[in-house]
Design a protein around this motif. Structure first.
Motif, PDB file in Angstrom:
ATOM      1  N   MET A   1      60.003  69.005  40.375  1.00  0.00           N
ATOM      2  CA  MET A   1      58.845  68.918  40.669  1.00  0.00           C
ATOM      3  C   MET A   1      58.200  69.838  39.674  1.00  0.00           C
ATOM      4  N   ARG A  10      45.715  66.643  44.633  1.00  0.00           N
ATOM      5  CA  ARG A  10      46.762  65.886  45.147  1.00  0.00           C
ATOM      6  C   ARG A  10      47.384  67.760  45.825  1.00  0.00           C
ATOM      7  N   TYR A  13      45.584  68.720  48.818  1.00  0.00           N
ATOM      8  CA  TYR A  13      46.001  67.865  50.349  1.00  0.00           C
ATOM      9  C   TYR A  13      47.684  68.378  50.248  1.00  0.00           C
ATOM     10  N   MET A  21      51.159  71.953  59.079  1.00  0.00           N
ATOM     11  CA  MET A  21      52.470  71.761  60.065  1.00  0.00           C
ATOM     12  C   MET A  21      52.858  73.454  60.331  1.00  0.00           C
TER      13      MET A  21
ATOM     14  N   VAL B  87      57.321  66.044  62.593  1.00  0.00           N
ATOM     15  CA  VAL B  87      56.958  66.290  60.912  1.00  0.00           C
ATOM     16  C   VAL B  87      58.341  67.602  59.726  1.00  0.00           C
ATOM     17  N   TYR B  88      57.867  69.082  60.594  1.00  0.00           N
ATOM     18  CA  TYR B  88      57.777  69.880  60.101  1.00  0.00           C
ATOM     19  C   TYR B  88      59.616  69.965  60.211  1.00  0.00           C
ATOM     20  N   LEU B  92      61.151  70.127  56.814  1.00  0.00           N
ATOM     21  CA  LEU B  92      60.777  70.469  55.898  1.00  0.00           C
ATOM     22  C   LEU B  92      61.997  71.924  56.359  1.00  0.00           C
ATOM     23  N   GLY B 178      57.128  60.350  41.392  1.00  0.00           N
ATOM     24  CA  GLY B 178      56.702  61.754  40.707  1.00  0.00           C
ATOM     25  C   GLY B 178      55.622  62.309  42.096  1.00  0.00           C
ATOM     26  N   ALA B 179      55.951  61.327  42.998  1.00  0.00           N
ATOM     27  CA  ALA B 179      55.486  61.979  44.410  1.00  0.00           C
ATOM     28  C   ALA B 179      55.537  63.270  45.221  1.00  0.00           C
ATOM     29  N   SER B 180      55.152  63.854  45.322  1.00  0.00           N
ATOM     30  CA  SER B 180      56.164  65.688  45.585  1.00  0.00           C
ATOM     31  C   SER B 180      56.325  65.932  47.312  1.00  0.00           C
ATOM     32  N   PRO B 181      57.272  66.193  47.803  1.00  0.00           N
ATOM     33  CA  PRO B 181      58.090  66.056  48.729  1.00  0.00           C
ATOM     34  C   PRO B 181      56.503  65.725  50.514  1.00  0.00           C
ATOM     35  N   ILE B 182      56.021  66.925  49.444  1.00  0.00           N
ATOM     36  CA  ILE B 182      54.686  67.129  51.643  1.00  0.00           C
ATOM     37  C   ILE B 182      54.494  64.863  51.058  1.00  0.00           C
ATOM     38  N   GLU B 183      54.140  64.569  49.795  1.00  0.00           N
ATOM     39  CA  GLU B 183      53.401  63.379  49.804  1.00  0.00           C
ATOM     40  C   GLU B 183      53.782  62.654  50.318  1.00  0.00           C
ATOM     41  N   MET B 186      54.390  62.134  54.177  1.00  0.00           N
ATOM     42  CA  MET B 186      53.116  62.106  55.034  1.00  0.00           C
ATOM     43  C   MET B 186      52.581  60.686  54.718  1.00  0.00           C
ATOM     44  N   ARG B 187      53.070  60.317  53.437  1.00  0.00           N
ATOM     45  CA  ARG B 187      52.660  59.184  52.533  1.00  0.00           C
ATOM     46  C   ARG B 187      53.406  57.716  53.057  1.00  0.00           C
TER      47      ARG B 187
END
Lengths: 287, 282
Positions: A1, A10, A13, A21, B87-88, B92, B178-183, B186-187
């Motif tokens: 990443m 982004r 966010y 969290m 979620v955490y 994570l 290509g989304a980050s782990p957090i994205e 959450m999404r």
């Protein structure tokens, strides 16, 4: 990443969500730590041998919680003795005998309904049914019977889960040797699902220990020192009910905190036991 | 022999159903007379509760609204905290942190409600009094805060189970785009687990609505219309606080309150079943 490749929106966010969290985690942990230490410190200072080993006396203004400790033990014993056969039996019926899917559905729905009913309603119905209709008056036995109804779904569910996990081949092997259904259940299926029954007992134990609203009108507030059988037929406060009475009605916060600390330690122990027992049986099963 | 055993187990299985019927029938039998005498509309929407007045009044709207506001408030505070913690923990947290916090959450679930009530009485109530400068801290706000802590464990545990059950492939697909782990969490993960999270919230509603002792100890217990800094009485505490000395119509009215509470809980059970059924089909 690639963090640098992300747009500012982004990244914002990401930071926001991560922050939320950590904040939520922090709040949860802080709450638990605060509750444990506050109760143990405030209560620990008030726990004395005299408190634990005597009965309350208005004449000398002494407060002792020995009767409440005994009442709690009596009610736990009575409830478990009655609820175990009922709950295990119901679970056996559901997993081993029932063929009609509709009947199973109805029973499971009933169990779910039971576990959602608030304890104050159990207390009310227990009072009407056991204390008045059956003429038990306000007594530990009436309280225990009320708790039996409350804890039935717990024992049923945990037993059912472990009955389901007993391999079908065990049963087939036993049947193949010519054993009847009841014999197979008694000698093969039940012994391999002890873990679920024990887990159920521990969960119920915690629930009985913490219950108060259902006992207020069924088991009462008395602080008399009794043996087991006399105790069951007379009214008596458990530790939780005693805590409530001392804090709310009498303003004896020191005693209330002492009881709270005892309850807290017992809850910790029960949770620890549940974890250890779970781990032990998991290991045994994996072999 | 086999037949007898079969019969015994059938009997044990049906006991659960018998208990549910027993509770329902008893509540209806005990709860209907007062409603019949007072009139359903007057009972449910009457704004004043005064069974010991010269002309007794039996309106339970204050209790219904206090219960509803109290539950809504508790979820407003408890759900975000519980959700983000879940979620955490599910996605994570390092294994050690997860085990430790998991144990802490089950402790939170195991603490007796009277202990919450006691701590609320001696910490929260005085704090509210001095921070907001009101004459008495025993109020709806105190009840909301205590309840929000009490619903946390069920929200965290049930949401966590739902989040962990989401197939890893969903997340991998999102990550590889290509989304980050957090994205991704959450999404992708959260929407995929939404029925489980909804279950968690509904369970929380049930727990908050049904709690009696802790609320009784911190809410002041006066039958006022709900207001944040006013002493209030919930449906549960209305039943509990007057049962020991009531008689006659007053006592019957308390049974009717229990019946109303029971109907609320049944409604929540129905919602829960609806969500679960939906999830199986979806």
């Amino acid at each position: 990443m690639k963090k640098n490749g992300m747009s500012a929106r982004r990244r914002a966010y990401e930071i926001l969500m991560r922050g939320a969290m950590y904040l939520a985690m922090g709040i949860t942990c802080a709450l638990v730590l605060f509750l444990i230490f506050y109760v143990l410190i405030k209560g620990g200072a008030n726990i004395t041998w005299e408190l634990l080993s005597t009965t309350p006396s208005y004449l000398s203004g002494r407060i002792g919680i020995l009767p409440d400790i005994l009442n709690t033990l009596y009610i736990i014993a009575a409830t478990l003795v009655i609820v175990l056969p009922l709950g295990v039996g119901a679970a056996i019926y559901l997993t081993e005998y029932a063929e009609n899917k509709k009947v199973v559905g109805i029973i499971e729905y009933a169990a779910e309904t039971l576990s959602g009913i608030p304890s104050i309603i159990y207390g009310l119905v227990g009072m009407l049914f056991f204390c008045q209709f059956w003429g038990m008056k306000t007594s530990l036995l009436a309280g225990a019977l009320t708790l039996v109804i409350m804890n039935l779904p717990t024992i049923m569910r945990t037993t059912q889960e472990s009955l389901k996990s007993v391999p079908q081949s065990y049963r087939e092997g036993a049947f193949g040797l010519g054993a009847g259904k009841w014999r197979v259940i008694r000698t093969v299926v039940l012994p391999s699902s002890v873990d679920g029954i024990i887990t159920g007992c521990i969960l119920s134990l915690g629930r009985i220990l913490g219950e108060s609203a259902a006992l207020l009108f069924t088991a009462g507030f008395a602080h008399a020192l009794n043996g087991f059988f006399d105790g069951l037929t007379s009214a008596g406060a458990t530790l939780t009910v005693a805590l409530y009475v001392y804090a709310k009605e009498q303003g004896e916060f020191g005693v209330a905190f002492a009881i709270a600390a005892i309850l807290m330690v017992l809850t910790l122990l029960i949770n620890l036991t549940a974890t250890l027992v779970g781990r032990y049986f998991k290991k045994r099963r994996d072999i | 022999m086999e037949n007898i055993v079969h019969g015994v187990f059938l009997f044990l299985g049906l006991i659960t159903v018998a208990f549910v019927l027993l509770i329902t029938v008893y509540l209806i039998i005990a709860g209907m007379p007062a409603i019949g005498e007072l009139g359903l509309f007057n009972f449910l929407f009457g704004k004043s509760w005064g069974p010991t007045y010269a002309v007794p009044e039996f309106g339970i709207l204050p209790f219904i609204l206090s219960s509803v506001y109290g539950t809504a408030g508790a979820l407003l505070l408890g759900v975000p905290v519980g959700f983000f913690t879940a979620v955490y923990l599910a996605k994570l947290a390092p294994p050690k942190v997860k085990a430790l916090v998991g144990a802490a959450v089950s402790l939170l679930a195991g603490i007796p409600s009277v202990v919450y009530g006691l701590v609320g009485m001696l910490v929260l109530v005085p704090a509210i009094r001095s921070i907001f400068n009101v004459p008495d801290g025993a109020s709806l706000l105190a009840a909301i805060i205590v309840l929000s802590v009490m619903v946390l464990p069920s929200i965290i545990n049930v949401s966590m189970t739902a989040l962990e059950a989401v197939p890893k492939e969903y997340e991998d697909a999102s990550l590889s785009l290509g989304a980050s782990p957090i994205e991704t969490y959450m999404r992708v993960t959260v929407p995929a687990a939404k029925s489980g999270i909804a279950t968690a919230v509904v369970l929380g509603v049930g727990r908050a609505l049904g709690e009696a002792m802790a609320v009784m100890m911190v809410s002041g217990n006066a039958p006022n219309m709900p207001s944040l800094f006013e002493s209030v009485r919930f449906l549960t505490t209305a039943v509990a606080s007057e049962m020991s000395y009531s008689s006659g119509l007053h006592r019957q009215a308390l049974f009717s309150i229990a019946l109303v509470l029971f109907l609320f809980i049944m409604l929540i059970n129905a919602a829960l079943n609806f969500i679960l059924k939906h999830r199986k089909e979806g």
